[in-house]
Motif scaffolding. Structure first.
Motif, PDB file in Angstrom:
ATOM      1  N   TYR A  95       2.206  -4.751  14.270  1.00  0.00           N
ATOM      2  CA  TYR A  95       2.356  -5.626  13.231  1.00  0.00           C
ATOM      3  C   TYR A  95       1.314  -6.690  12.961  1.00  0.00           C
ATOM      4  CZ  TYR A  95       7.180  -4.055  12.195  1.00  0.00           C
ATOM      5  OH  TYR A  95       8.219  -3.419  12.044  1.00  0.00           O
ATOM      6  N   ASP A  96       0.819  -7.017  14.147  1.00  0.00           N
ATOM      7  CA  ASP A  96      -0.243  -8.108  14.300  1.00  0.00           C
ATOM      8  C   ASP A  96      -1.810  -7.728  13.285  1.00  0.00           C
ATOM      9  OD1 ASP A  96      -1.250 -10.922  14.659  1.00  0.00           O
ATOM     10  OD2 ASP A  96      -2.499  -9.717  16.119  1.00  0.00           O
ATOM     11  N   ARG A 101      -1.014  -6.906   9.887  1.00  0.00           N
ATOM     12  CA  ARG A 101      -1.283  -8.268   9.165  1.00  0.00           C
ATOM     13  C   ARG A 101      -2.629  -8.783   8.873  1.00  0.00           C
ATOM     14  NH1 ARG A 101      -2.540 -12.977  10.910  1.00  0.00           N
ATOM     15  NH2 ARG A 101      -2.485 -12.345  13.209  1.00  0.00           N
ATOM     16  N   GLN A 102      -3.432  -8.582   9.901  1.00  0.00           N
ATOM     17  CA  GLN A 102      -4.851  -8.851   9.887  1.00  0.00           C
ATOM     18  C   GLN A 102      -5.601  -8.006   8.714  1.00  0.00           C
ATOM     19  OE1 GLN A 102      -7.020  -9.895  13.596  1.00  0.00           O
ATOM     20  NE2 GLN A 102      -4.984  -9.285  14.534  1.00  0.00           N
ATOM     21  N   GLY A 108      -4.124  -6.818   6.239  1.00  0.00           N
ATOM     22  CA  GLY A 108      -3.939  -7.383   4.837  1.00  0.00           C
ATOM     23  C   GLY A 108      -4.551  -8.753   4.704  1.00  0.00           C
ATOM     24  N   GLU A 109      -4.818  -9.602   5.579  1.00  0.00           N
ATOM     25  CA  GLU A 109      -5.689 -10.698   5.206  1.00  0.00           C
ATOM     26  C   GLU A 109      -6.993 -10.329   4.860  1.00  0.00           C
ATOM     27  OE1 GLU A 109      -5.358 -12.792   8.969  1.00  0.00           O
ATOM     28  OE2 GLU A 109      -3.224 -13.722   8.251  1.00  0.00           O
ATOM     29  N   LYS A 143       2.514  -8.376  -3.386  1.00  0.00           N
ATOM     30  CA  LYS A 143       2.703  -8.359  -1.981  1.00  0.00           C
ATOM     31  C   LYS A 143       2.373  -6.997  -1.481  1.00  0.00           C
ATOM     32  CE  LYS A 143       6.981 -11.242  -2.247  1.00  0.00           C
ATOM     33  NZ  LYS A 143       8.527 -11.399  -2.135  1.00  0.00           N
ATOM     34  N   SER A 157      -1.341  -7.458  -0.652  1.00  0.00           N
ATOM     35  CA  SER A 157      -1.665  -8.562   0.532  1.00  0.00           C
ATOM     36  C   SER A 157      -1.419  -8.095   1.610  1.00  0.00           C
ATOM     37  CB  SER A 157      -0.720  -9.987   0.159  1.00  0.00           C
ATOM     38  OG  SER A 157       0.379  -9.589   0.380  1.00  0.00           O
ATOM     39  N   GLY A 158      -0.330  -6.839   1.863  1.00  0.00           N
ATOM     40  CA  GLY A 158       0.037  -6.330   3.185  1.00  0.00           C
ATOM     41  C   GLY A 158       1.062  -7.045   3.715  1.00  0.00           C
ATOM     42  N   GLU A 159       1.799  -7.984   2.883  1.00  0.00           N
ATOM     43  CA  GLU A 159       2.818  -8.617   3.290  1.00  0.00           C
ATOM     44  C   GLU A 159       4.060  -7.761   3.195  1.00  0.00           C
ATOM     45  OE1 GLU A 159       5.762 -12.335   1.295  1.00  0.00           O
ATOM     46  OE2 GLU A 159       3.734 -11.902   0.675  1.00  0.00           O
ATOM     47  N   ILE A 177       8.595  -4.942   7.563  1.00  0.00           N
ATOM     48  CA  ILE A 177       7.871  -5.387   6.122  1.00  0.00           C
ATOM     49  C   ILE A 177       7.860  -4.290   5.098  1.00  0.00           C
ATOM     50  CG2 ILE A 177       6.361  -6.912   7.429  1.00  0.00           C
ATOM     51  CD1 ILE A 177       4.041  -4.963   7.154  1.00  0.00           C
TER      52      ILE A 177
END
Length: 386
Positions: free
Chosen positions: A41-42, A45-46, A48-49, A115, A118-120, A168
């Motif tokens: 997940y981390d 998330r990166q 996506g950022e 969404k 953004s990878g959210e 997610i």
């Protein structure tokens, strides 16, 4: 059209950025996720950022304003280090978000794409079924209109669906039979099913040979009700829509396969320079050098193939044959390079602590997913007039 596939400065900058991310962030961590069958997940998330999930989409929907070439560059660099992370991006973009962008209404795009870009949120692509496999036209999942409410009532199941059960995951677009043509042939439509909809059940993750840090599950639908406006595109055009999505997705898979093939070269060159046997580095042996030369040749040729197909897609030209060629060739040479890399590493290549062991396990599915090698040969033959 031009066959000069040297990268423009902005494309090279993106490639280098993802290359650094893959080596600095993904490489040190992904082995543990892989061995524990955990979704990273981390790392996602990166990604996506960084905007990777929005690469080929317009800025008005939260995207980066790029195209399939930029997506392919990112996938290749990620897959040089790890395919689980790469396939999470590929499926999230090519299969999760692209159907919404390509066929959705303006309201659907504005509801879902920000969404997804953004990878959210991750989207999934519910096409394959347990009894159909490559015969996607044999879809048995059904969706019937409730005449009173206008809702779609969906029943059936899907299998091997990537990104469908993460924390997610926000939607799965499913193909379903919504009627019959006069000759009895099924009318297949595409319908957006939000995660958590009553009757929509996501099974436990599969126990897989490879891609162990990605999410793959079976889905079932029991009287699942979604609003009538969740129809994606025209009713009865779902099969044709997804064929188009698969044509584009084959370019992305080809880029991913090229990355895996190049990663095998990277790891094997480094190993051959440091591993010593009989008093010298094994890379001094011509037999090893020739293996490495052939591996590099294959990866280079695969890169030219997928970039050619991507360039045609971006230019609005026909690309179906070129996409099938790229997917077929790159997936098969990825398997070959992974086998050769394992051989060069010897016993260490059979140990999961070495990246080539992951690459060996991850390579085979590339000859199967998003159209088997047999299907690619069939498509190419059709384009040749047979």
């Amino acid at each position: 059209m031009s066959l000069d596939h040297r990268l423009a400065p902005e494309h090279e900058e993106l490639r280098r950025t993802v290359e650094e991310f893959a080596h600095d962030v993904v490489a040190p961590k992904i082995g543990e996720f892989y061995e524990n069958h955990e979704f990273p997940y981390d790392i996602v998330r990166q990604m996506g950022e960084m905007g990777l999930f929005g690469l080929p989409f317009p800025e008005e929907y939260g995207g980066m304003g790029g195209d399939y070439l930029t997506l392919g560059l990112a996938l290749e660099e990620l897959a040089r280090v790890d395919s689980s992370v790469a396939i999470t991006l590929e499926a999230g973009v090519s299969l999760g978000a692209m159907p919404v962008y390509s066929f959705g209404t303006e309201e659907q795009k504005r509801t879902w794409l920000p969404k997804l870009c953004s990878g959210e949120m991750l989207g999934a692509f519910g096409l394959t079924e347990p009894e159909c496999g490559s015969d996607a036209g044999g879809t048995r999942t059904t969706a019937a209109r409730d005449e009173k409410t206008g809702e779609w009532v969906i029943n059936g199941s899907k299998c091997f669906i990537t990104n469908s059960g993460t924390d997610i995951t926000g939607l799965v677009t499913v193909t379903a039979v919504t009627g019959r043509k006069p000759d009895g042939a099924p009318l297949i439509s595409s319908i957006i099913v939000p995660s958590g909809t009553p009757g929509f059940t996501v099974a436990a993750p599969y126990s897989k040979v490879g891609w162990n840090a990605s999410d793959t599950r079976e889905l079932s639908f029991s009287d699942v009700r979604v609003p009538g406006e969740n129809l994606l595109g025209e009713e009865g055009r779902g099969y044709a829509q997804f064929l188009r999505i698969l044509d584009e997705g084959r370019i992305a898979i080809a880029a991913l396969a090229t990355g895996l093939a190049q990663g095998c070269v990277d790891e094997s060159v480094a190993y051959a320079k440091t591993r010593r046997a009989f008093g010298k580095a094994i890379g001094e042996n011509q037999a090893i050098q020739f293996k490495l030369a052939d591996m590099e040749m294959r990866a280079h040729t695969a890169r030219l193939a997928w970039r050619d197909a991507a360039s045609r897609l971006v230019a609005g030209e026909r690309f179906k044959k070129e996409a099938a060629l790229a997917k077929l060739y790159s997936s098969e040479i990825a398997v070959t390079n992974a086998r050769e890399a394992t051989q060069i590493h010897g016993g260490y290549g059979f140990m999961n602590e070495y990246p080539v062991a992951r690459m060996w396990r991850d390579s085979k599915i590339l000859e199967i997913g998003e159209g088997t090698s047999e299907v690619q040969r069939m498509l190419i033959a059709r384009e040749l007039g047979f």
